[in-house]
Motif scaffolding. Structure first.
Motif, short mmCIF file in Angstrom:
data_model
loop_
_atom_site.label_atom_id
_atom_site.label_comp_id
_atom_site.label_asym_id
_atom_site.label_seq_id
_atom_site.Cartn_x
_atom_site.Cartn_y
_atom_site.Cartn_z
N UNK A 1 0.83 -1.19 0.03
CA UNK A 1 -0.12 0.00 -0.08
C UNK A 1 1.07 1.29 0.01
N UNK A 2 1.88 1.05 0.81
CA UNK A 2 2.84 2.29 0.83
C UNK A 2 4.28 1.48 0.23
N UNK A 3 5.01 2.52 -0.82
CA UNK A 3 6.24 2.06 -1.25
C UNK A 3 7.16 1.64 0.03
N UNK A 4 7.85 0.40 -0.20
CA UNK A 4 8.80 0.09 0.83
C UNK A 4 10.36 0.48 0.31
N UNK A 5 11.40 0.30 0.81
CA UNK A 5 12.59 0.69 0.32
C UNK A 5 13.03 0.24 -1.02
N UNK A 6 12.92 -1.04 -1.13
CA UNK A 6 13.33 -1.68 -2.42
C UNK A 6 12.32 -1.26 -3.57
N UNK A 7 11.12 -1.29 -3.28
CA UNK A 7 10.19 -1.01 -4.38
C UNK A 7 10.64 0.38 -4.92
N UNK A 8 10.68 1.40 -3.74
CA UNK A 8 11.07 2.76 -4.17
C UNK A 8 12.14 2.98 -5.03
N UNK A 9 13.31 2.12 -4.55
CA UNK A 9 14.47 2.36 -5.24
C UNK A 9 14.56 1.76 -6.86
N UNK A 10 13.79 0.56 -6.73
CA UNK A 10 13.73 0.18 -8.25
C UNK A 10 12.72 1.23 -9.11
N UNK A 11 12.07 1.77 -8.32
CA UNK A 11 11.09 3.01 -9.05
C UNK A 11 11.86 4.09 -9.51
#
Length: 989
Positions: free
Chosen positions: A837-847
């Protein structure tokens, strides 16, 4: 009775025949210096050449010079050239049998090998059994046996002996694996296993049939049915770890048989084989039922909130008239107050005069209701369906042990509290329960009134559990789709080994320095070009990009040529087309028996089963419309010969043959591809994958997401929900379905593009080229401050956070390495990352990494009209594929009526294989038609051929009676006669 065969004729030729091609001859038959020295001791040229041939053939294939085998002239000439004699001398060799035998002994001693004797058979069986631990296919077993015997310094025995040893070794491997599984079971466990194939009056069938026969539509009754079956399977008491006792392939083979074999067939198995197969089936069912139950839980909980949102939207729609009346009332009130301010007077009297105080007071109830509706949270509306949730949630929570790490432990504690309250039949929850919800509004709603609202709390916990299971930070051991996130990836050590072969700089600092430098240079250059108005079709007006649409790229001359070629294509039945494609590509060899690995005795049964899948006709109606193929044959064939793996292997053979056709070069270099989703209606509103997507109307359905090369080879397809995003599946086809195709550029429509896909495509070596509808409105990313890029500040978004990429760089590399090695499907990772639901660190880094690549792509798109045209052309090819798919899949109104996703996948695989076969066949005859036009004095502009498509079907009879035995096979090198466009008129005349 015919002897059982392990090898086909083609496999025997590949394994045992002396090679004819130049590369193989040089590789196998180049003589060493010591060979030449030994051969040179012979006096007569015939004997020198004969001994050289003995040495060469003992090395490969390994049988030596056999009296009944002719040595190819190319081999003799190559050997003769090395020893400087005339190849014709071989005719005089070995007129005395003793000479051949003596030379065979000399060659064997020279090579340090000895003949294979009867006493060596146990060794051969051991070697074959060892190879059969990894496969049931005859060719790799016999090849491994031959290599093993060569390593043990043997002259190979006869081909028949090798084949019999392979058969016996495979049987030994099967028996040994079955014995290892069964020997560890208790008498009680064996009794429960045996009961699985005995008819049970409680079920009205065997327990095994009942366990397999479950509904996949998301209803409370169906999820409870799944949970009941899961309890039954676990009650048998089989430890899933038992599968580790035998090689992975052997256990997987028992699973495959256990999933396909009916009870009556299992009854005919030997005792140990039957029990081992059933044990594997139980372990497989445990995982499949658990996955299906969690997936259905996901859809049911999601459905609660979806219906809540739709209900609120309907109430909004119903209140539009009231809102209009209230707005007019509010406007009149404001006007009265304005008059009071401007001209003086009593505001209340003016309001009463203009509006009516009683009307204003009476409207308060409506205003409050609308305000409440506007502020209503979906949790409140979903809790209104709490009774539906309670029909399955207690049993669901009891069925699984949820595990978590970090903050997920609070959710597990909340689940334990609800589970305890269910067991103790408590109406309320204890004070101080954890509130593991990211949504602050939910926390306020749950504690409204100073105490925990049990209904809202439980609904919120179930919704949060759904999201966390999707993301993988809550997991269930023993499942396949809901494991811990880390388990989908290579270990850090294994990922480190793979990292060196990845197509990018794996040192974070070096990589980011290069991308930052490139991005900065490209943005500066773009700003200058835009200011100088040097970008074709691109302009900046009022701080907003204007991009001219691309004109049509197919000239009228190409359409005229297409009609001329189409008129020449042979008129053909789909049965004849499939038989011809099977002969030319050999794709039927991919459809092997699930148990024995042998090819089907009746190729027409395979083709009819494929056509039944791909045309949506179904097996029974296909049998009724076919000659020489019964329903029993088709059902047996579909059950034992058609599998996802076999479909993929057959498709790969057609695609490879298609890309080898010279005519395909007119359509591209074979290095680009495109993908897109196609919607199909379903026959059931509650079938396994059916969803309503308003974009496609009010009927439920699903999508097939397919991949197509620039040569028009359809190399991948898969079923997906009609409401799911397409982006997670873009890379699946490229990484899992493309095989050996040298693809490096990929086109999609808007639905396939996310920052995550941009990042992974780049890191895996693909150039990602989506056609973004709103590209002019998307902000560019930069690492430097926005003010650095004068003139385009209005186009710049927030700066890219390099620190986030650096912090999770090792995990990004690990994900890419895992995808590259095939450890995990790209869609699985992308769905997990998207589930938060909210971006986690890995998700945000890849984005953030993807924003770099998206910005560079956007600059390419704006600067390069050729790239825009190439993307448009690639996507147009996909549209042609969709049109052909709709034409083939016409039976049952073109609807997917199957209840299970597994059966829907079979339909999609059959359809895709038919499309690939038609495209391949059309390409062959389009080439012949073009050559005919040229040889008949006509002129063809070859540049126009790039605009043609092999996806036409007007010349193919797709329906009617399927006369398989009249589908005449063509001789090697033979082609069908081209159509005479004037034939009808000539007949009439």
């Amino acid at each position: 009775m015919a002897r059982r065969r392990l090898l086909t004729g083609e496999e025997r030729r590949r394994l045992f025949d002396i090679p004819h091609d130049e590369t193989a001859i040089i590789g196998h038959y180049t003589l060493a210096a010591e060979d030449l020295e030994l051969v040179g001791r012979r006096y007569r040229p015939a004997n020198r050449l004969g001994l050289a041939t003995q040495i060469a053939l003992m090395r490969h294939p390994g049988f030596g010079l056999q009296p009944d085998i002719d040595v190819p002239d190319a081999v003799l000439h190559y050997l003769a050239a090395q020893i400087v004699v005339d190849a014709a001398a071989f005719v005089d060799y070995g007129q005395r049998a003793q000479t051949r035998n003596d030379h065979a002994d000399i060659a064997a001693r020279h090579l340090g090998i000895r003949p294979f004797r009867r006493g060596d058979i146990p060794l051969a069986l051991d070697l074959a059994a060892k190879a059969a631990e990894r496969t049931d296919r005859g060719e790799p077993i016999v090849r491994a046996l031959m290599e093993g015997l060569k390593q043990e310094r043997f002259i190979l025995p006869s081909a028949d002996t090798l084949e019999r040893a392979g058969l016996a070794g495979r049987a030994r491997a099967r028996k040994a694996a079955a014995a290892l599984i069964v020997e560890s079971l208790s008498h009680a466990e064996l009794a429960r296993i045996d009961d699985l194939i005995v008819n049970n009056s409680d079920f009205g069938m065997t327990p095994l049939a009942w366990l397999r026969n479950y509904e996949e539509a998301p209803t409370t009754a169906n999820i409870n049915g799944l949970l009941e079956r899961l309890r039954y399977v676990r009650g048998i008491g089989i430890d899933p770890a038992i599968g580790a006792k035998i090689p992975d392939f052997r256990f997987a083979q028992f699973m495959r048989e256990g999933g396909a074999a009916p009870a009556f067939l299992l009854s005919d198995y030997s005792l140990k084989r039957r029990r081992a197969t059933l044990v594997a089936a139980v372990i497989d069912l445990d995982a499949r039922l658990a996955d299906s139950a969690i997936q259905m839980f996901d859809r049911l909980v999601g459905g609660l909130f979806t219906r809540a949102r739709r209900g609120r939207e309907r109430r909004y729609q119903d209140s539009i008239r009231s809102v209009g009346e209230l707005m007019r009332l509010f406007g009149a009130t404001i006007a009265a107050l304005g008059e009071a301010v401007e001209h003086g007077g009593n505001p209340l009297e003016l309001i009463d005069e203009a509006v009516g105080w009683h009307r204003l007071v009476a409207a308060k109830t409506q205003v409050d209701a609308l305000a409440e509706l506007a502020g209503e949270d979906a949790l409140v509306a979903a809790t209104g369906r709490y009774a539906t949730l309670r029909r399955f949630s207690p049993a669901f929570l009891d069925a699984f042990t949820f595990k978590a790490s970090g903050s997920g432990s609070h959710l597990v504690k909340a689940i334990d509290i609800i589970r305890d309250a269910n067991a103790r039949k408590l109406r309320s929850l204890p004070e101080g329960v954890p509130l593991p919800f990211a949504n602050r509004q939910w926390k306020r709603l749950i504690t409204e009134g100073g105490q925990i609202d049990r209904r809202r709390y439980e609904t919120a916990v179930m919704a949060t559990l759904r999201d966390r299971l999707r993301a993988g930070d809550i997991w269930v051991e023993g499942t396949r789709n809901y494991r811990r996130f880390d388990t989908y990836l290579l270990s850090r050590r294994e990922a480190g080994k793979v990292a060196d072969s990845l197509p990018f700089q794996t040192d974070a600092a070096a990589y980011l320095e290069e991308r930052a430098r490139t991005l900065d240079w490209r943005l500066r250059r773009f700003a200058k070009q835009l200011k100088a108005n040097r970008l074709a079709g691109v302009a900046l007006e009022r701080d907003r990009l204007k991009l001219q649409p691309m004109p049509a790229i197919t000239p009228p001359e190409a359409e005229a040529l297409d009609r001329r070629l189409d008129a020449l294509l042979p008129r053909v039945r789909i049965t004849e087309l499939l038989v011809e494609v099977a002969e030319r590509t050999g794709f039927l060899r991919a459809f092997r028996d699930l148990r024995s690995g042998k090819e089907h005795d009746n190729p027409h049964a395979i083709l009819a089963a494929i056509l039944a899948d791909g045309s949506n006709l179904g097996l029974e109606r296909m049998a009724n419309a076919s000659d020489g193929v019964s329903y029993a044959q088709l059902a047996w064939t579909h059950n034992w010969y058609l599998s996802p793996e076999n479909y993929q292997a057959a498709l790969g053979m057609i695609v490879a043959a298609h890309h080898d056709l010279p005519f395909t070069r007119h359509w591209g270099a074979g290095t680009s591809s495109s993908s897109d989703g196609q919607f199909f209606r379903s026959g059931r509103s509650r079938s396994a994958a059916a969803d309503i997507n308003a974009k496609y109307g009010s009927e439920p359905g699903l999508k097939i997401y397919s991949h197509l090369s620039d040569h028009f080879a359809s190399f991948g397809s898969r079923i997906m929900s009609a409401t799911a995003g397409e982006a997670p599946y873009v890379l699946d086809g490229l990484m899992l379905g493309a095989g050996s195709l040298p693809l490096h550029e990929h086109y999609t429509d808007t639905g396939g593009a996310t920052d995550h896909v941009f990042a992974l495509c780049h890191l895996l070596g693909f150039r990602f080229v989506p056609r973004l509808r709103d590209i002019a409105d998307r902000k560019l990313g930069s690492i430097a401050a926005r003010s650095t890029y004068k003139g385009i500040e209005s186009l710049m978004g927030r700066t890219i956070k390099i620190s986030a990429i650096e912090a999770d760089w090792d995990d990004i590399v690990r994900i890419v390495a895992s995808i590259k090695e095939g450890t995990v499907a790209p869609s699985a990772i992308l769905r997990k990352l998207a589930a938060y639901k909210r971006q986690n660190r890995l998700d945000f880094a890849l984005a953030e990494l993807g924003r770099i690549e998206r910005t560079l792509f956007t600059l390419d798109w704006l600067e390069q009209p050729d790239l825009r045209r190439a993307c448009q052309a690639g996507l147009n090819k996909g549209e042609a594929r969709h049109t052909l798919a709709a034409a083939i899949y016409t039976n049952r109104q073109g609807r997917f009526t199957d209840r299970s996703i597994e059966n829907q996948e079979y339909r999609a695989s059959g359809l895709n294989l038919l499309i690939a076969a038609i495209s391949y066949w059309n390409t062959i005859y389009m080439d012949r038609a073009a050559q005919h036009l040229k040889s008949s004095g006509g002129t063809i502009d070859d540049t126009l051929l790039a605009h043609l498509s092999p996806m036409g079907w007007a010349h193919i009879s797709l329906t009617g009676d399927y006369l398989w035995h009249r589908a005449n096979r063509l001789s090697p090198g033979e082609f069908r006669t081209l159509n005479d466009p004037m034939a009808r008129l000539k007949l009439v005349a």
